[in-house]
Enzyme design. Sequence first.
Site, PDB file in Angstrom:
ATOM      1  N   THR A 181       1.016  -1.167  -0.232  1.00 51.07           N
ATOM      2  CA  THR A 181       0.075   0.179   0.196  1.00 51.07           C
ATOM      3  C   THR A 181       1.048   1.098  -0.062  1.00 51.07           C
ATOM      4  O   THR A 181       0.475   2.673  -0.336  1.00 51.07           O
ATOM      5  CB  THR A 181      -0.373   0.078   1.515  1.00 51.07           C
ATOM      6  N   ASP A 196      18.286   0.006   3.185  1.00 50.72           N
ATOM      7  CA  ASP A 196      18.677  -1.347   3.398  1.00 50.72           C
ATOM      8  C   ASP A 196      20.655  -1.320   3.045  1.00 50.72           C
ATOM      9  O   ASP A 196      21.407  -2.092   2.963  1.00 50.72           O
ATOM     10  CB  ASP A 196      18.586  -1.909   2.171  1.00 50.72           C
TER      11      ASP A 196
HETATM   12  C1  PRP Z   1      11.553   3.898   3.759  1.00 46.38           C
HETATM   13  C2  PRP Z   1      12.132   5.760   4.180  1.00 46.38           C
HETATM   14  C3  PRP Z   1      11.821   6.806   4.574  1.00 46.38           C
HETATM   15  C4  PRP Z   1      10.273   5.965   3.784  1.00 46.38           C
HETATM   16  C5  PRP Z   1       9.751   6.797   2.671  1.00 46.38           C
HETATM   17  O1  PRP Z   1      11.548   3.581   5.060  1.00 46.38           O
HETATM   18  O2  PRP Z   1      13.435   5.406   4.961  1.00 46.38           O
HETATM   19  O3  PRP Z   1      10.902   6.380   5.873  1.00 46.38           O
HETATM   20  O4  PRP Z   1      10.707   4.711   3.059  1.00 46.38           O
HETATM   21  O5  PRP Z   1       9.022   6.884   2.170  1.00 46.38           O
HETATM   22  P1  PRP Z   1       7.517   7.304   1.778  1.00 46.38           P
HETATM   23  O6  PRP Z   1       7.960   8.636   1.746  1.00 46.38           O
HETATM   24  O7  PRP Z   1       6.640   7.087   0.373  1.00 46.38           O
HETATM   25  O8  PRP Z   1       6.062   6.913   3.062  1.00 46.38           O
HETATM   26  P2  PRP Z   1      11.164   2.351   5.104  1.00 46.38           P
HETATM   27  O9  PRP Z   1       9.798   2.033   5.077  1.00 46.38           O
HETATM   28  O10 PRP Z   1      11.765   1.943   3.467  1.00 46.38           O
HETATM   29  O11 PRP Z   1      11.650   2.017   6.476  1.00 46.38           O
HETATM   30  P3  PRP Z   1      13.355   1.468   6.683  1.00 46.38           P
HETATM   31  O12 PRP Z   1      14.002   2.782   7.223  1.00 46.38           O
HETATM   32  O13 PRP Z   1      12.964   0.750   8.020  1.00 46.38           O
HETATM   33  O14 PRP Z   1      14.130   0.995   5.943  1.00 46.38           O
END
Ligand code: PRP
Length: 209
Positions: A108, A203
């Site tokens: 989503t 990652d």
């Molecule tokens: C990534 C990134 C942001 C988010 C950005 O985190 O660090 O927090 O995605 O995407 P958005 O603007 O569409 O919300 P992720 O959810 O991959 O988690 P992580 O930091 O644990 O890898």
Amino acid sequence: MGRLIVCDHPLIQHKMTFIRDKNTNTKDFRELVDEVATLMAYEITRDVPLVSVNVETPVAVAECKVVSGRMVGLIPILRAGLGMVEGMLKLIPSAKVGHIGLARNPETLRPVEYYINLPTDATERLLIVIDPMLATGGSANAAIESLKNRGCKQIKLMCLIAAPEGVEAVQKAHPDIDIYLAALDSRLDEHGYIIPGLGDAGDRLFGTM
Ligand code: PRP
Ligand code: URA
């Protein structure tokens, strides 16, 4: 409308080139993110309040300025925001650090909050929400909303790379927030990745590819 500030100092642009490069290893990636965070901390603290103090130089009394203490809080969005904390603390060592745990649901693309812990005096501080990536803007918006719901008023957002879609989403939901970026990229792809971006920031920081 909050300001959009792209910190395009040549040193930041230089380091961003290597951060984007898929051949940059985890150790170098982490160090570069840390360095860019330090450089951006310089810019984002440009308007923090100063107070006057007198110091004795070897020859006279000088009226000088110091940053008024205990006024900044860093709020990294877990996980990837953690990669920028140490770099900022190098310039703002008295900042307190709160954490907001958000993960994007890969289907989503909506963020799910799994953790929050703020400094007890968060409402009195300028809070800098930190996340390397501003993609759809869902995570940043959820973090800012969470802070506002807890009474925090002075909030800035600092990211390495944003997509125009993410900037627009934050500006629409939180028109009072200034956004600081190292780069504004072209677009999002169908999986919510920033193009050209740097891939998955968490990652690459933690070697979980
Ligand atoms: C990534 C990134 C942001 C988010 C950005 O985190 O660090 O927090 O995605 O995407 P958005 O603007 O569409 O919300 P992720 O959810 O991959 O988690 P992580 O930091 O644990 O890898
Ligand atoms: N999160 C990331 O880590 N990278 C992107 O490109 C988008 C969201």
